[in-house]
Design a protein around this motif. Structure first.
Motif, PDB file in Angstrom:
ATOM      1  N   TYR D   7       0.812  -1.220   0.000  1.00 15.03           N
ATOM      2  CA  TYR D   7       0.000   0.000   0.000  1.00 15.03           C
ATOM      3  C   TYR D   7       0.842   1.266   0.000  1.00 15.03           C
ATOM      4  O   TYR D   7       0.308   2.357   0.193  1.00 15.03           O
ATOM      5  N   ASP D  10      -0.283   4.296  -1.722  1.00 11.61           N
ATOM      6  CA  ASP D  10      -1.602   4.771  -1.273  1.00 11.61           C
ATOM      7  C   ASP D  10      -1.585   5.167   0.201  1.00 11.61           C
ATOM      8  O   ASP D  10      -2.639   5.428   0.770  1.00 11.61           O
ATOM      9  N   ARG D  11      -0.406   5.167   0.806  1.00  9.41           N
ATOM     10  CA  ARG D  11      -0.350   5.342   2.258  1.00  9.41           C
ATOM     11  C   ARG D  11      -1.039   6.609   2.751  1.00  9.41           C
ATOM     12  O   ARG D  11      -1.783   6.581   3.733  1.00  9.41           O
ATOM     13  N   ASN D  12      -0.802   7.722   2.072  1.00  4.57           N
ATOM     14  CA  ASN D  12      -1.421   8.957   2.564  1.00  4.57           C
ATOM     15  C   ASN D  12      -2.939   8.904   2.486  1.00  4.57           C
ATOM     16  O   ASN D  12      -3.631   9.331   3.415  1.00  4.57           O
ATOM     17  N   ALA D  13      -3.439   8.349   1.391  1.00  3.21           N
ATOM     18  CA  ALA D  13      -4.901   8.237   1.252  1.00  3.21           C
ATOM     19  C   ALA D  13      -5.462   7.318   2.344  1.00  3.21           C
ATOM     20  O   ALA D  13      -6.515   7.607   2.929  1.00  3.21           O
ATOM     21  N   ILE D  14      -4.752   6.236   2.634  1.00  2.09           N
ATOM     22  CA  ILE D  14      -5.222   5.303   3.666  1.00  2.09           C
ATOM     23  C   ILE D  14      -5.183   5.969   5.047  1.00  2.09           C
ATOM     24  O   ILE D  14      -6.123   5.840   5.842  1.00  2.09           O
ATOM     25  N   LYS D  16      -5.473   9.087   5.679  1.00  8.28           N
ATOM     26  CA  LYS D  16      -6.567  10.063   5.731  1.00  8.28           C
ATOM     27  C   LYS D  16      -7.900   9.361   6.037  1.00  8.28           C
ATOM     28  O   LYS D  16      -8.691   9.838   6.847  1.00  8.28           O
ATOM     29  N   ARG D  17      -8.123   8.234   5.381  1.00  3.58           N
ATOM     30  CA  ARG D  17      -9.362   7.487   5.629  1.00  3.58           C
ATOM     31  C   ARG D  17      -9.436   7.008   7.079  1.00  3.58           C
ATOM     32  O   ARG D  17     -10.493   7.064   7.715  1.00  3.58           O
ATOM     33  N   ARG D  20     -10.288   9.769   9.378  1.00  6.05           N
ATOM     34  CA  ARG D  20     -11.726  10.065   9.275  1.00  6.05           C
ATOM     35  C   ARG D  20     -12.533   9.059  10.113  1.00  6.05           C
ATOM     36  O   ARG D  20     -13.477   9.434  10.805  1.00  6.05           O
ATOM     37  N   VAL D  55     -11.370   0.453   3.511  1.00  5.53           N
ATOM     38  CA  VAL D  55      -9.924   0.433   3.756  1.00  5.53           C
ATOM     39  C   VAL D  55      -9.393  -0.993   3.613  1.00  5.53           C
ATOM     40  O   VAL D  55      -8.345  -1.231   2.991  1.00  5.53           O
ATOM     41  N   LYS D  58      -9.113  -1.952  -0.022  1.00  2.00           N
ATOM     42  CA  LYS D  58      -7.981  -1.233  -0.642  1.00  2.00           C
ATOM     43  C   LYS D  58      -6.670  -1.946  -0.296  1.00  2.00           C
ATOM     44  O   LYS D  58      -5.823  -2.184  -1.164  1.00  2.00           O
TER      45      LYS D  58
END
Lengths: 97, 97, 97, 97
Positions: D7, D10-14, D16-17, D20, D55, D58
């Motif tokens: 991942y 995609d680490r930053n997107a993960i 962020k999720r 949240r 998550v 992903k």
């Protein structure tokens, strides 16, 4: 008669749905017999799971609306018992789907 | 032959499991026909869901171990395609169970 | 007071469980930040899902045992409404887990 | 570097999720603290489960597309191991959601 299950008035519709599910399972057997593509078989299994879910929810609804509700209206120990039993059934239902 | 599905060597075992599931669905029809208690019917439906899950996981395993793996070993666009298709199947499988 | 939710007597236990879940989510963030192995992160996410399931089932149980039961005992239109709402909640709960 | 998880891009997107989701859990704590209606709390828990699922899927996708795929391309015992591990992760993922 008090021994009728909650789904008694929906029995024919439930039997029809179960017959359809039985046919779907037979169809998947035919697919496997014909060497159908794995992903297509999986998609059909998913459709069967969804149909079983639908029957389960219908039964849960009928059970709550008749058996549990009736017991709660009558009150007493039977009411406690029926509420506990319903919650256990909901938990099992959620876990197996 | 390249058109054989991933489950080809497990086909008989899978067919046997599906035949058993078909019998279980028929059994639930009999229960409903006999006015069985709602919660008992639900418990049987749960057993069928679990058995279908088992078949689905077996197919997913065979598919990954043969079709996807073979495509990845051969590389190229087919590999991308098979990996994407596998992930979509995993997502659908997880959602319907 | 009639506006108390069904979980009122379990509120502290539920808050404690939610605080623990919040800590677990924070822990997974730390794992991802440290480039932990994908499968280990997935295992932790599974533990969080299971903990959330537990809280959901507890709320469902308290709701049924207090709000729904109370409405059914009082009878009338509110009883119908509460039973329908419970069934919709059970369905949603089963679908999201 | 071979130790990077699948991942990594995609680490930053993960993260962020996950942040949240952490906020959503905190929000549910606030709802319980304010004696929010049981069904509304359950609805929020469902939203968190769905976000965690996203998550998880992903991570599963990234893991398959990088770690498993790479191992299969390299072949040998590591490939067998990674495919088995993936299937176990898929099974666990399907069971906890």
């Amino acid at each position: 008669m008090t021994d009728e299950p909650g789904y008694v008035s929906d029995r024919n519709a439930i039997l029809k749905r179960l017959a359809r599910i039985e046919g779907q399972v037979r169809g998947v057997k035919g697919m496997v017999d014909d060497n159908a593509y794995c992903v297509d078989v999986l998609t059909q299994l998913g459709a069967i799971q969804k149909a079983l879910d639908g029957v389960g929810l219908k039964l849960l609804a009928d059970h709550t609306d008749h058996c549990v509700r009736g017991a709660v209206e009558r009150g007493g120990a039977e009411a406690d018992e029926k509420v506990d039993e319903l919650l256990a059934a909901v938990e099992r239902f959620a876990r197996t789907r």
